[in-house]
Write an enzyme that holds these catalytic residues in place. Structure first.
Site, PDB file in Angstrom:
ATOM      1  N   GLN A 170      52.531  66.203  22.952  1.00  0.00           N
ATOM      2  CA  GLN A 170      54.090  65.990  22.142  1.00  0.00           C
ATOM      3  C   GLN A 170      54.204  65.853  21.660  1.00  0.00           C
ATOM      4  O   GLN A 170      55.850  66.392  21.378  1.00  0.00           O
ATOM      5  CB  GLN A 170      53.931  64.833  23.968  1.00  0.00           C
ATOM      6  CG  GLN A 170      54.202  64.841  25.003  1.00  0.00           C
ATOM      7  CD  GLN A 170      54.347  66.053  25.730  1.00  0.00           C
ATOM      8  OE1 GLN A 170      55.649  66.617  25.586  1.00  0.00           O
ATOM      9  NE2 GLN A 170      54.167  67.421  25.617  1.00  0.00           N
ATOM     10  N   HIS A 200      55.909  68.858  19.940  1.00  0.00           N
ATOM     11  CA  HIS A 200      57.267  69.210  20.394  1.00  0.00           C
ATOM     12  C   HIS A 200      58.187  69.571  18.784  1.00  0.00           C
ATOM     13  O   HIS A 200      59.049  70.124  18.715  1.00  0.00           O
ATOM     14  CB  HIS A 200      57.967  68.439  21.270  1.00  0.00           C
ATOM     15  CG  HIS A 200      57.185  69.205  22.421  1.00  0.00           C
ATOM     16  ND1 HIS A 200      57.911  70.398  23.036  1.00  0.00           N
ATOM     17  CD2 HIS A 200      56.615  68.707  23.446  1.00  0.00           C
ATOM     18  CE1 HIS A 200      57.333  70.642  24.232  1.00  0.00           C
ATOM     19  NE2 HIS A 200      56.708  70.166  23.859  1.00  0.00           N
ATOM     20  N   GLU A 220      59.664  59.564  29.580  1.00  0.00           N
ATOM     21  CA  GLU A 220      59.733  60.573  30.661  1.00  0.00           C
ATOM     22  C   GLU A 220      58.513  61.323  31.099  1.00  0.00           C
ATOM     23  O   GLU A 220      58.891  61.577  31.787  1.00  0.00           O
ATOM     24  CB  GLU A 220      59.344  61.825  29.201  1.00  0.00           C
ATOM     25  CG  GLU A 220      60.398  63.116  30.244  1.00  0.00           C
ATOM     26  CD  GLU A 220      59.988  64.297  28.777  1.00  0.00           C
ATOM     27  OE1 GLU A 220      60.136  64.185  27.293  1.00  0.00           O
ATOM     28  OE2 GLU A 220      60.056  65.483  29.095  1.00  0.00           O
ATOM     29  N   HIS A 221      57.233  60.716  30.688  1.00  0.00           N
ATOM     30  CA  HIS A 221      55.837  61.084  30.527  1.00  0.00           C
ATOM     31  C   HIS A 221      55.439  59.851  30.368  1.00  0.00           C
ATOM     32  O   HIS A 221      54.917  59.013  29.445  1.00  0.00           O
ATOM     33  CB  HIS A 221      54.902  61.878  29.733  1.00  0.00           C
ATOM     34  CG  HIS A 221      55.250  63.105  29.974  1.00  0.00           C
ATOM     35  ND1 HIS A 221      56.516  64.248  28.643  1.00  0.00           N
ATOM     36  CD2 HIS A 221      55.996  64.072  31.375  1.00  0.00           C
ATOM     37  CE1 HIS A 221      56.919  65.140  28.758  1.00  0.00           C
ATOM     38  NE2 HIS A 221      56.533  65.301  30.309  1.00  0.00           N
ATOM     39  N   ASP A 266      53.043  70.260  32.409  1.00  0.00           N
ATOM     40  CA  ASP A 266      54.290  70.887  31.770  1.00  0.00           C
ATOM     41  C   ASP A 266      54.164  73.155  32.085  1.00  0.00           C
ATOM     42  O   ASP A 266      55.020  73.559  31.733  1.00  0.00           O
ATOM     43  CB  ASP A 266      54.073  71.439  29.734  1.00  0.00           C
ATOM     44  CG  ASP A 266      54.460  69.640  29.675  1.00  0.00           C
ATOM     45  OD1 ASP A 266      55.116  69.279  29.933  1.00  0.00           O
ATOM     46  OD2 ASP A 266      53.433  69.545  28.323  1.00  0.00           O
ATOM     47  N   HIS A 279      96.684  55.045  59.246  1.00  0.00           N
ATOM     48  CA  HIS A 279      95.014  55.646  59.849  1.00  0.00           C
ATOM     49  C   HIS A 279      95.411  55.367  61.097  1.00  0.00           C
ATOM     50  O   HIS A 279      94.660  55.980  61.499  1.00  0.00           O
ATOM     51  CB  HIS A 279      94.423  54.774  58.962  1.00  0.00           C
ATOM     52  CG  HIS A 279      93.769  54.960  57.250  1.00  0.00           C
ATOM     53  ND1 HIS A 279      95.019  55.717  56.458  1.00  0.00           N
ATOM     54  CD2 HIS A 279      93.183  55.796  56.519  1.00  0.00           C
ATOM     55  CE1 HIS A 279      94.715  56.384  55.541  1.00  0.00           C
ATOM     56  NE2 HIS A 279      93.062  55.970  55.178  1.00  0.00           N
TER      57      HIS A 279
HETATM   58  N1  NAD Z   1      63.438  66.413  28.475  1.00  0.00           N
HETATM   59  C1  NAD Z   1      62.949  67.497  28.315  1.00  0.00           C
HETATM   60  O1  NAD Z   1      62.137  67.793  30.052  1.00  0.00           O
HETATM   61  C2  NAD Z   1      62.141  68.468  27.584  1.00  0.00           C
HETATM   62  C3  NAD Z   1      61.349  69.905  28.033  1.00  0.00           C
HETATM   63  C4  NAD Z   1      61.288  71.054  27.346  1.00  0.00           C
HETATM   64  C5  NAD Z   1      62.168  70.629  25.708  1.00  0.00           C
HETATM   65  N2  NAD Z   1      62.384  69.423  25.524  1.00  0.00           N
HETATM   66  C6  NAD Z   1      62.574  69.355  24.196  1.00  0.00           C
HETATM   67  O2  NAD Z   1      64.163  70.651  24.022  1.00  0.00           O
HETATM   68  C7  NAD Z   1      63.512  70.165  22.430  1.00  0.00           C
HETATM   69  C8  NAD Z   1      64.160  71.654  21.792  1.00  0.00           C
HETATM   70  O3  NAD Z   1      64.983  71.902  21.134  1.00  0.00           O
HETATM   71  P1  NAD Z   1      64.688  72.473  20.168  1.00  0.00           P
HETATM   72  O4  NAD Z   1      65.705  72.176  18.859  1.00  0.00           O
HETATM   73  O5  NAD Z   1      63.498  72.408  19.888  1.00  0.00           O
HETATM   74  O6  NAD Z   1      65.833  74.299  20.295  1.00  0.00           O
HETATM   75  P2  NAD Z   1      67.400  73.718  21.086  1.00  0.00           P
HETATM   76  O7  NAD Z   1      67.194  74.693  22.081  1.00  0.00           O
HETATM   77  O8  NAD Z   1      67.233  72.434  22.374  1.00  0.00           O
HETATM   78  O9  NAD Z   1      68.514  73.764  19.705  1.00  0.00           O
HETATM   79  C9  NAD Z   1      68.848  74.743  19.267  1.00  0.00           C
HETATM   80  C10 NAD Z   1      69.911  75.227  18.862  1.00  0.00           C
HETATM   81  O10 NAD Z   1      70.115  73.447  17.840  1.00  0.00           O
HETATM   82  C11 NAD Z   1      71.399  74.242  17.601  1.00  0.00           C
HETATM   83  N3  NAD Z   1      71.080  73.111  16.330  1.00  0.00           N
HETATM   84  C12 NAD Z   1      70.242  73.280  15.251  1.00  0.00           C
HETATM   85  N4  NAD Z   1      70.404  72.563  14.150  1.00  0.00           N
HETATM   86  C13 NAD Z   1      72.148  72.299  14.355  1.00  0.00           C
HETATM   87  C14 NAD Z   1      73.355  71.578  13.557  1.00  0.00           C
HETATM   88  N5  NAD Z   1      72.244  70.843  12.587  1.00  0.00           N
HETATM   89  N6  NAD Z   1      74.050  71.380  14.109  1.00  0.00           N
HETATM   90  C15 NAD Z   1      74.779  72.252  15.499  1.00  0.00           C
HETATM   91  N7  NAD Z   1      73.683  72.642  15.802  1.00  0.00           N
HETATM   92  C16 NAD Z   1      72.660  72.495  15.863  1.00  0.00           C
HETATM   93  C17 NAD Z   1      71.089  75.977  17.451  1.00  0.00           C
HETATM   94  O11 NAD Z   1      72.385  75.872  17.783  1.00  0.00           O
HETATM   95  C18 NAD Z   1      70.458  76.104  17.898  1.00  0.00           C
HETATM   96  O12 NAD Z   1      70.182  77.607  18.800  1.00  0.00           O
HETATM   97  C19 NAD Z   1      62.564  69.521  21.818  1.00  0.00           C
HETATM   98  O13 NAD Z   1      62.854  68.395  21.330  1.00  0.00           O
HETATM   99  C20 NAD Z   1      61.786  69.004  23.145  1.00  0.00           C
HETATM  100  O14 NAD Z   1      61.046  68.336  22.985  1.00  0.00           O
HETATM  101  C21 NAD Z   1      62.340  68.128  26.790  1.00  0.00           C
HETATM  102  N1  HSO Z   2      56.316  68.900  27.759  1.00  0.00           N
HETATM  103  C1  HSO Z   2      58.043  69.319  27.315  1.00  0.00           C
HETATM  104  C2  HSO Z   2      59.414  67.774  28.575  1.00  0.00           C
HETATM  105  O1  HSO Z   2      59.161  67.078  27.936  1.00  0.00           O
HETATM  106  C3  HSO Z   2      57.514  70.466  28.825  1.00  0.00           C
HETATM  107  C4  HSO Z   2      57.448  71.781  27.942  1.00  0.00           C
HETATM  108  C5  HSO Z   2      57.218  73.179  27.582  1.00  0.00           C
HETATM  109  N2  HSO Z   2      55.748  74.028  26.956  1.00  0.00           N
HETATM  110  C6  HSO Z   2      55.223  73.191  26.238  1.00  0.00           C
HETATM  111  N3  HSO Z   2      56.058  71.734  27.222  1.00  0.00           N
END
Ligand code: NAD
Ligand code: HSO
Length: 850
Positions: A676, A679, A745-746, A779, A838
């Site tokens: 995790q 990520h 979350e997990h 996942d 009513h």
């Molecule tokens: N909670 C869950 O179930 C779960 C599951 C999978 C992934 N996640 C999380 O999702 C998140 C994915 O994040 P990510 O960043 O890789 O992708 P994302 O797709 O969520 O975000 C990317 C987007 O953020 C925007 N962005 C980036 N910088 C910016 C700024 N400064 N101002 C405005 N917009 C901006 C851009 O438009 C970009 O396309 C990770 O934190 C991951 O841990 C959570």
């Molecule tokens: N661990 C993420 C949920 O927090 C989900 C994910 C996608 N790919 C790998 N992991």
């Protein structure tokens, strides 16, 4: 007294060592690297004396002194070399059997001590003679378990007894064949009072006086064995401080004054304070830094929403900017008044940083003391960035200070620094609260997301294309891809297709099983109430794509939408720099029957699906995880009545909490934490380590460093590990309490009989039971959903499941019998509410069937 520790020390032993102040360890019996790690953790609270073999290279000994070892115990020959390397005499204890040599050393007068293991009555007498001649500051370290030695340390002023941990006890009433630690301490004390008691100054961990008490050998014994503040009341006998008031004390350290007629009890005070007037100290309130620290810690817990202090704690960039601003102003201050003024401002913001991190000013003082022990000094030149800044400050003397700008917080990565998690005691509530705070919890992100959402709402596709160009660095012609999707955009290898098909099949099985049945109940004669489910028609599914491409999220969101029967399935995901999408995402969208894919990410994608644009279908519900911008935008649009859109939950940066006992396989535990941590920099991983010894912690940290360095996203991991913590606890119940407080979350349970802990789980997105259930399976392939609540929202939200895509509609049907059975009660309640319309609706029906 010096406690001789036969081997590397475990926490309970260390605690005893801390009470007595010092520990002697023979380096021949322990691993060098392990000791270095231990010293870094403990040298601030425990003076380590290290017996060093003559064969050890000099630079290694210097390293030991640098990490905080109080003294090294060496042969005289070795000591001479150390002195020529610049090590001062107060860090060296010379070990000799030769009394003539000892006499010379005494004459030299600057050694920290001389270890003289007396072997017979003659040598004991010689030592006593020698001590009589010696200059005041010489310490003799005397091995008490050589026959007759006790008489030495009792007769020789300044002699320090060395007592093996194995024969020393803090519970002399139980371990009757061992030497009582309290007795040894008291044998060094001389009361100058007629009642024979020892005046005892009670201090806090900053050595600030809280009050004065009295001790007797009996109260010292009780204090040491319970590690609490126990004193001798002159009127009422033994006094267990706080037993009735609740203002108890944890005894941190016990020491005596220079002539042995008074004691200092350093304590951590619980409750409103030490004094019976409920003030911190009997000498009045603390002022200055101490008072500030108390106030800031209070404010951290209850500062009102919107107040400046609250903003300092929650807005990620405000505090660093203020610290840098004040540091600059301090550098520019000229007069003594200005310097005092600016230094006070800087210390104020530094105190907030400390409180936020669970660090106290006494931790800072301990760190300063440790640094003062460094033998190797750096040149101390400023880093080039700051050297340049200083040049500017000099030329700006007497000018108005510049308006500070928020700094870019990208700390330089030092690759040689081990990748280790912070370690804290799970009973330290302030530190626990600080370490469990999510790194991305900043209200500032809402201020950034709001104008983006408003822009898309106002200007639709035009804004969407501009924002995609700005944030995702690609200028698109159209922001959508409509079904049927072109086959060339979903070219996926057979191997991956098989993997996706397996994942889809398992997720489908588990989510189809959740569909449940419609219900119908006759609540009263002739009154039938029913509930049936209908899919939400248009769902917008956000598939993240910023730091990693996540086709698995497309499965987790798309498959339940298909199972639930949603009519319009819209995906959104950030496009790659060439304007295309990851083919696996398109393939999965096709597999679940999606009608459209929005080629956009972040807050703008959420806004487009919430309000709809010329090209983007307006959705009724938005689901899916994402970074802070995505999560903030989801929370913004769901509160806008004009959008008429709901969301699944706040699902932000991934996080995991692992509860592991000492028997758990450390490689497994570490692999789960890292899965995790990789990520994103804003991910957080927490380990609750149950009954871990310092050796276990060391092994885990070593494994963490090893596994992390082998991963391709090690740079991301460094950042997330920097705000991740190991909490040490001594019971599974305590571990589960902390886990429920965090609401992860997990939650991964790597303990013996892990399923026994399930009844204790109150708050968690998804639970992984046992060593063979890694989160990675959840996942991707096992069948449970990986879109789960983060930021602690697991205490009120479920993860995505089939019901997330359904509305449950209720219905009722009444017969004449039904009107008769519930009509009168309905009529009465309506009349009580003054709603005769009513009531009339009932009356006309009841009259019709009279
Ligand atoms: N909670 C869950 O179930 C779960 C599951 C999978 C992934 N996640 C999380 O999702 C998140 C994915 O994040 P990510 O960043 O890789 O992708 P994302 O797709 O969520 O975000 C990317 C987007 O953020 C925007 N962005 C980036 N910088 C910016 C700024 N400064 N101002 C405005 N917009 C901006 C851009 O438009 C970009 O396309 C990770 O934190 C991951 O841990 C959570
Ligand atoms: N661990 C993420 C949920 O927090 C989900 C994910 C996608 N790919 C790998 N992991």
């Amino acid at each position: 007294m010096l406690t001789l520790l036969p081997e590397l020390v475990e926490p309970p032993h260390l605690e005893r060592g801390i009470l007595t102040g010092a520990a002697l360890i023979d380096l021949a019996n322990v691993d060098f690297d392990e000791f270095v790690v231990l010293a870094k953790l403990q040298a601030a609270t425990l003076d380590f004396y290290l017996r060093v073999p003559d064969a050890m290279p000099m630079d290694k000994v210097i390293q030991l002194l640098d990490v905080g070892t109080r003294c090294v115990v060496v042969s005289q020959n070795y000591a001479d070399h150390l002195v020529s390397e610049g090590v001062t005499g107060e860090r060296i204890v010379v070990c000799t059997q030769d009394f003539a040599a000892a006499e010379t050393l005494v004459g030299q007068g600057y050694w920290a001590g001389v270890v003289v293991p007396p072997t017979d009555a003659d040598s004991i007498n010689k030592l006593v003679d020698l001590a009589a001649k010696s200059v005041a500051k010489i310490n003799y370290l005397v091995d008490v378990f050589v026959d007759g030695a006790q008489s030495i340390y009792e007769k020789v002023p300044g002699a320090v007894p060395i007592i093996s941990q194995e024969v020393l006890t803090i519970h002399p009433d139980q371990d009757t064949n061992k030497l009582s630690a309290a007795q040894v301490i008291c044998s060094r004390l001389n009361s100058d009072r007629p009642d024979g008691l020892f005046t005892t100054i009670v201090t806090d961990t900053n050595h600030r006086a809280l009050g004065v008490c009295y001790s007797s050998p009996e109260s010292v014994k009780e204090a040491i064995s319970t590690a609490t503040g126990v004193y001798q009341s002159r009127k009422r006998g033994l006094w267990y401080k706080g037993a009735s008031s609740g203002a108890t004390q944890k005894l941190i350290r016990l020491s005596m004054d220079c002539d042995g007629d008074a004691l200092e009890f350093m304590v951590e005070q619980a409750g409103p304070g030490f004094c019976h007037n409920n003030t911190t100290s009997c000498f009045g309130s603390f002022a200055g830094l101490a008072a500030l620290e108390e106030t800031v810690v209070q404010r951290m817990k209850n500062a009102p929403e919107g107040s400046y202090t609250k903003r300092l704690f929650t807005e990620q960039k405000l505090l660093p900017a203020k610290i840098m601003e004040e540091a600059e102003e301090l550098c520019e201050a000229q007069s003594p008044e200005e310097v005092a003024w600016e230094a006070a401002d800087l210390l104020y913001f530094a105190t907030i940083k400390l409180a936020q991190s669970g660090v106290s000013w006494s931790d800072v003082a301990a760190n300063l003391d440790l640094k003062s022990r460094k033998v190797t000094r750096r040149k101390g030149d400023a880093k080039p960035k700051w050297a340049e800044a200083t040049k500017e400050i000099k030329t700006k003397e007497n000018q108005a200070p510049p308006t500070p700008t928020a700094p870019v917080l990208e700390p330089k990565v030092d690759e040689s620094t081990p990748i280790h998690m912070g370690v804290i005691d799970g009973t330290n509530t302030t530190a626990v609260e600080a370490s469990l705070r999510r790194p991305a919890q900043s209200s500032g992100v809402f201020d950034l997301a709001k104008p983006i959402v408003a822009d898309v709402c106002a200007r639709g596709d035009e804004a969407l294309l501009e924002l995609t160009a700005k944030f995702d660095k690609v200028q698109l012609k159209s922001p959508v891809l409509n079904a049927p999707f072109p086959p060339e955009l979903m070219q996926v290898s057979d191997e991956l297709k098989d993997a996706i098909d397996l994942a889809v099949a398992n997720v489908e099985k588990f989510h189809a099983a959740q569909l449940g049945k419609d219900i119908s109940v006759e609540t009263a004669p002739g009154v039938v109430c029913s509930r049936f489910a209908r899919p939400i028609a248009r769902v917008g599914l956000y598939v993240p794509g910023g730091t990693a491409i996540l086709p698995s999220t497309a499965i987790m969101l798309g498959v339940p939408a298909k199972v639930a029967g949603c009519k319009d399935i819209v995906f959104a995901s950030p496009p790659r720099h060439d304007g295309t999408l990851t083919p696996e995402v398109v393939y999965i969208a096709h597999k679940v029957g999606a009608s459209q894919i929005v080629l956009a990410g972040g807050a703008q994608a959420v806004a487009a699906m919430a309000y709809g644009t010329k090209s983007v279908t307006k959705c009724d519900k938005i689901l899916g995880p994402g970074n802070q911008f995505v999560t903030a935008a989801k929370m913004i649009v769901q509160t806008d009545l004009n959008a008429q859109v709901s969301i699944d939950m706040p699902a932000g940066p991934s996080e995991v909490l692992v509860v592991a006992d000492a028997k758990a396989n450390k490689a497994f535990v570490v692999s789960d934490l890292l899965s995790q941590a990789e990520h994103g920099a804003d991910s957080q991983v927490i380990l609750i380590a149950v009954n871990y010894s310092s050796q276990d912690v060391l092994e885990l940290q070593t494994e963490l460093d090893k596994q992390a360095r082998a991963l391709s996203r090690v740079d991301v991991i460094r950042k997330s590990i920097a705000h991740s913590t190991i909490l040490l606890t001594s019971s599974l119940e305590e571990a589960m309490k902390l886990s429920n407080q965090y609401a992860p979350e997990h939650l991964i349970l790597q303990v013996e009989n892990p399923s026994k802990l399930l009844p204790l789980v109150e708050n968690a997105g998804s639970v992984f039971v046992g060593a063979l259930s890694p989160e990675a399976c959840g996942d991707y392939t096992s069948g449970t959903n990986h879109t789960l609540p983060t930021y602690g929202y697991a205490n009120q939200y479920s993860g995505v499941n089939t019901s997330t895509y359904l509305k449950h509609i209720t219905s009722q049907e009444l017969t004449p019998e039904g009107i008769a059975s519930i009509g009168p009660a309905t009529y009465a309640l309506a009349m009580r509410e003054g709603l005769d319309g009513h009531a009339n609706a009932i009356k006309v029906r009841m009259n019709a069937f009279k």
